[in-house]
Write a protein that holds these residues in place. Structure first.
Motif, PDB file in Angstrom:
ATOM      1  N   GLY A  62      -2.757   4.748   7.039  1.00  0.00           N
ATOM      2  CA  GLY A  62      -1.185   4.197   7.054  1.00  0.00           C
ATOM      3  C   GLY A  62      -0.266   4.973   7.979  1.00  0.00           C
ATOM      4  O   GLY A  62       0.814   4.489   8.361  1.00  0.00           O
ATOM      5  N   THR A  63      -0.600   6.157   8.281  1.00  0.00           N
ATOM      6  CA  THR A  63       0.291   6.708   9.097  1.00  0.00           C
ATOM      7  C   THR A  63       0.368   6.496  10.496  1.00  0.00           C
ATOM      8  O   THR A  63       1.203   6.839  11.325  1.00  0.00           O
ATOM      9  CB  THR A  63      -0.143   8.507   9.242  1.00  0.00           C
ATOM     10  OG1 THR A  63      -1.656   8.671   9.723  1.00  0.00           O
ATOM     11  CG2 THR A  63      -0.336   9.079   7.772  1.00  0.00           C
TER      12      THR A  63
ATOM     13  N   ASP B  22      11.501  -0.320   6.374  1.00  0.00           N
ATOM     14  CA  ASP B  22      10.779  -0.436   7.500  1.00  0.00           C
ATOM     15  C   ASP B  22      10.048  -1.757   7.563  1.00  0.00           C
ATOM     16  O   ASP B  22       9.681  -2.382   8.854  1.00  0.00           O
ATOM     17  CB  ASP B  22       9.852   0.648   7.902  1.00  0.00           C
ATOM     18  CG  ASP B  22      10.386   2.062   8.420  1.00  0.00           C
ATOM     19  OD1 ASP B  22      11.649   1.680   9.019  1.00  0.00           O
ATOM     20  OD2 ASP B  22      10.102   3.090   8.290  1.00  0.00           O
ATOM     21  N   ALA B  23       9.467  -2.349   6.667  1.00  0.00           N
ATOM     22  CA  ALA B  23       8.600  -3.476   6.419  1.00  0.00           C
ATOM     23  C   ALA B  23       9.563  -4.582   7.127  1.00  0.00           C
ATOM     24  O   ALA B  23       9.312  -5.579   7.796  1.00  0.00           O
ATOM     25  CB  ALA B  23       8.042  -3.698   5.224  1.00  0.00           C
ATOM     26  N   ALA B  24      10.767  -4.560   6.502  1.00  0.00           N
ATOM     27  CA  ALA B  24      11.859  -5.651   6.779  1.00  0.00           C
ATOM     28  C   ALA B  24      12.250  -5.631   8.258  1.00  0.00           C
ATOM     29  O   ALA B  24      12.116  -6.755   8.774  1.00  0.00           O
ATOM     30  CB  ALA B  24      13.075  -5.466   5.902  1.00  0.00           C
ATOM     31  N   ARG B  25      12.293  -4.333   8.678  1.00  0.00           N
ATOM     32  CA  ARG B  25      12.550  -4.213  10.149  1.00  0.00           C
ATOM     33  C   ARG B  25      11.559  -4.977  11.212  1.00  0.00           C
ATOM     34  O   ARG B  25      11.875  -5.707  11.933  1.00  0.00           O
ATOM     35  CB  ARG B  25      12.731  -2.875  10.428  1.00  0.00           C
ATOM     36  CG  ARG B  25      13.052  -2.683  12.018  1.00  0.00           C
ATOM     37  CD  ARG B  25      12.916  -1.174  12.146  1.00  0.00           C
ATOM     38  NE  ARG B  25      13.938  -0.263  11.230  1.00  0.00           N
ATOM     39  CZ  ARG B  25      15.172   0.105  11.611  1.00  0.00           C
ATOM     40  NH1 ARG B  25      15.561  -0.411  12.650  1.00  0.00           N
ATOM     41  NH2 ARG B  25      15.730   0.866  10.908  1.00  0.00           N
ATOM     42  N   VAL B  26      10.153  -4.623  10.744  1.00  0.00           N
ATOM     43  CA  VAL B  26       9.249  -5.182  11.500  1.00  0.00           C
ATOM     44  C   VAL B  26       8.798  -6.643  11.402  1.00  0.00           C
ATOM     45  O   VAL B  26       8.868  -7.199  12.309  1.00  0.00           O
ATOM     46  CB  VAL B  26       7.705  -4.468  11.066  1.00  0.00           C
ATOM     47  CG1 VAL B  26       6.563  -5.413  11.792  1.00  0.00           C
ATOM     48  CG2 VAL B  26       7.835  -3.187  11.218  1.00  0.00           C
TER      49      VAL B  26
ATOM     50  N   ARG C 168       3.969   6.059   6.638  1.00  0.00           N
ATOM     51  CA  ARG C 168       3.654   7.296   5.946  1.00  0.00           C
ATOM     52  C   ARG C 168       2.434   6.899   5.391  1.00  0.00           C
ATOM     53  O   ARG C 168       1.856   5.993   5.477  1.00  0.00           O
ATOM     54  CB  ARG C 168       4.664   7.432   4.927  1.00  0.00           C
ATOM     55  CG  ARG C 168       4.944   6.168   4.018  1.00  0.00           C
ATOM     56  CD  ARG C 168       6.274   6.209   3.285  1.00  0.00           C
ATOM     57  NE  ARG C 168       6.617   5.052   2.365  1.00  0.00           N
ATOM     58  CZ  ARG C 168       7.470   4.786   1.712  1.00  0.00           C
ATOM     59  NH1 ARG C 168       8.778   5.517   1.819  1.00  0.00           N
ATOM     60  NH2 ARG C 168       7.514   3.699   0.994  1.00  0.00           N
ATOM     61  N   GLN C 169       1.713   7.953   4.617  1.00  0.00           N
ATOM     62  CA  GLN C 169       0.481   8.007   4.094  1.00  0.00           C
ATOM     63  C   GLN C 169       0.424   6.739   3.030  1.00  0.00           C
ATOM     64  O   GLN C 169       1.507   6.809   2.277  1.00  0.00           O
ATOM     65  CB  GLN C 169       0.147   9.153   3.251  1.00  0.00           C
ATOM     66  CG  GLN C 169      -1.356   9.266   2.577  1.00  0.00           C
ATOM     67  CD  GLN C 169      -2.403   9.825   3.656  1.00  0.00           C
ATOM     68  OE1 GLN C 169      -2.028  10.176   4.737  1.00  0.00           O
ATOM     69  NE2 GLN C 169      -3.458   9.943   3.274  1.00  0.00           N
TER      70      GLN C 169
ATOM     71  N   ALA D 178       0.922  -1.133   0.052  1.00  0.00           N
ATOM     72  CA  ALA D 178      -0.030   0.110  -0.033  1.00  0.00           C
ATOM     73  C   ALA D 178       0.781   1.342   0.005  1.00  0.00           C
ATOM     74  O   ALA D 178       0.443   2.191  -0.369  1.00  0.00           O
ATOM     75  CB  ALA D 178      -0.894  -0.049   1.189  1.00  0.00           C
ATOM     76  N   GLY D 179       2.108   1.123   0.375  1.00  0.00           N
ATOM     77  CA  GLY D 179       2.938   2.246   0.572  1.00  0.00           C
ATOM     78  C   GLY D 179       2.975   2.794   1.859  1.00  0.00           C
ATOM     79  O   GLY D 179       3.663   3.816   1.969  1.00  0.00           O
TER      80      GLY D 179
END
Length: 515
Positions: free
Chosen positions: A393-394, A273-277, A376-377, A266-267
């Motif tokens: 998303g924020t 950050d996705a990899a971190r989570v 982010r948005q 979705a962006g």
């Protein structure tokens, strides 16, 4: 390079007077110049000096010519789709029979036939797609279609009387993994392979194992700190493949860890950050291993809730469909609850209890590990299965990803909400369908007609399964950019250079209800 011409430099009226162009062997190209062969590999440097300070410099070199100076024959196709359509079901069967007779009558190049069918034939209201790797299998599938008895290589859609509706990409949690998943696409699809490598690079700062090796290693996939990041990489890479072939999401929805993939697609999260989570959270889960269990129960959530009275250590972990619920808790407590049930149950292959109070033990650790996440948005609408609403998303910060692991997954209500807003296609981007049964239950309960499809299947991780899934989308009225399938280097393995058409994204208002 193909035309052997050096193009002129753009936006230059005359060379700068501040350079002595008379000395040395460097000249500014103010007009196109023929690029003549000189007995050595021709090379050129292309530079871009942006005003913003972003510079690029690439050196290109001509490839070796194939014998005889002609283009080589290319790579034999691993699978090819043939599309058939007509204005009625009998006409569809007749069209299949005529095509089978035609190709059986003489030599035929299956890729050229497939390309002709997608570019020179209209897509009428009754549609079918057959997928095969050779002429015999394609003709056999056409015969099955003509007889009204489609086999595994045939997809037939409903009569299309109206628009297909909006498309949702769906991302499951654990359960879709299998050793060797998507190995075929790694070899056949440059888009998939490039995305996997991008994910590997993003995961590298947080893990000490190799992603490609993990995808093929059953022992590694038994580790929660490996399987979750590996599944994330496969899911987002499959989403990239769908998009490459012209199927774009109007919204995304994720189940448990699948929401991390949904947020990235979705962006709302960067890849880093996705990899971190997904990497750090799965590492933290190792501390819970051996203490919990999860159980799938084939019953409505209200019934399960009433049966849980007196079983305080067991919680409702997920609601996947009208009669599909998952509970979680301490191992002994889950086993005791299972013994009281008369409905169908199935233990889930995990030894920890996600979406239960047990997760609270790692709450503080997750807050620290994920503090650097900067959401982010969103660019694509995202329906949260944590909050049961559209989110922008924020708010997908460290606390959100803790709640995503701790709280109930309200997946069935999300499916029902999307159905109510006109979504008529649910594409599960995974190595094996996990959520399609629950989605189909919700579709049937709503009285709607909708496409519910996976992408790959266990032990079917190559181009043939991908093309069958794309065929399912096509026959249900979802636009597919078939030219990308027949472009060189894509799953159909075309031997002829063809320019893929450009398919615009369908786009939605970021983080808002899609219109």
């Amino acid at each position: 390079m193909r035309h052997a011409v050096l193009p002129k430099t753009l936006h230059v009226d005359e060379p700068t007077p501040h350079v002595d162009w008379s000395s040395g062997a460097v000249a500014l190209l103010t007009e196109p110049v023929a690029w003549k062969a000189n007995g050595h590999p021709r090379r050129a440097a292309v530079s871009s000096f942006g005003v913003s300070g972003t510079n690029a410099h690439v050196i290109i070199e001509e490839p070796e010519e194939a014998p005889g100076g002609e283009p080589g024959p290319g790579v034999a196709p691993t699978a090819v789709p043939w599309l058939v359509s007509a204005r009625s079901e009998p006409a569809l069967r007749a069209q299949a029979a005529r095509l089978a007779d035609f190709v059986s009558a003489g030599a035929a190049e299956i890729t050229d036939i497939g390309y002709t069918l997608v570019t020179n034939r209209g897509a009428l209201s009754h549609r079918a797609a057959v997928v095969g790797a050779d002429l015999d299998s394609l003709v056999r599938s056409l015969g099955e279609l003509a007889a009204g008895e489609p086999g595994p290589g045939v997809v037939v859609g409903p009569a299309l009387g109206s628009a297909s509706g909006k498309v949702a990409f769906v991302f499951p949690g654990q359960g879709s993994q299998w050793a060797g998943m998507a190995a075929g696409l790694l070899a056949d699809s440059p888009v998939f392979a490039a995305s996997i490598d991008e994910c590997a690079a993003a995961l590298a700062p947080f893990v000490d194992w190799d992603l490609r090796a993990a995808l093929a290693d059953p022992a590694m996939l038994d580790r929660v700190d490996v399987v979750q990041p590996a599944l994330f990489a496969v899911m987002v890479s499959l989403a990239a493949v769908w998009r490459h072939h012209g199927v774009h999401p109007d919204a995304v929805v994720g189940h448990s860890q699948g929401e991390i993939a949904a947020a990235y697609v979705a962006g709302a999260l960067s890849l880093e950050d996705a990899a971190r989570v997904v990497a750090l959270r799965s590492k933290a889960l190792v501390a819970l291993a051996g203490a919990g269990a999860m159980l799938s129960v084939a019953a409505p959530v209200d019934d399960v809730r009433s049966w849980l009275d007196g079983h305080d250590e067991v919680a409702i972990a997920a609601v996947n469909g009208p009669s599909s619920v998952v509970v979680a808790g301490a191992t002994a407590a889950v086993e005791a609850f299972q013994e009281t049930l008369t409905v169908r149950t199935k233990r889930i292959a995990v030894d920890y209890a996600s979406h239960s109070p047990q997760v609270e033990a790692i709450a503080a650790e997750l807050a620290t590990l994920l503090a650097a996440v900067r959401p982010r948005q969103a660019e694509v609408a995202w329906y949260s299965t944590v909050e049961s609403r559209w989110i922008d998303g924020t708010g997908a910060d460290a606390d959100y990803w803790y709640r995503n692991l701790r709280n109930t997954v309200w997946f069935a209500p999300a499916t029902e909400a999307l159905l109510g807003e006109g979504f008529r296609a649910f594409v599960e981007a995974s190595a094996h369908p996990v959520l399609t049964t629950g989605i189909q239950e919700s579709v049937d309960a709503s009285g709607a007609t909708a496409l519910v499809t996976g992408t790959l299947r266990r032990d079917e991780g190559g181009a043939d399964r991908l093309l069958t899934s794309l065929g399912a989308a096509h026959v249900h009225g979802i636009p597919v950019d078939w030219a990308t399938v027949f472009a060189p280097g894509n799953p159909a393995g075309s031997t002829c250079p063809r320019t893929p058409s450009s398919a615009p994204a369908t786009g939605s208002n970021p983080g808002r209800r899609p219109r």
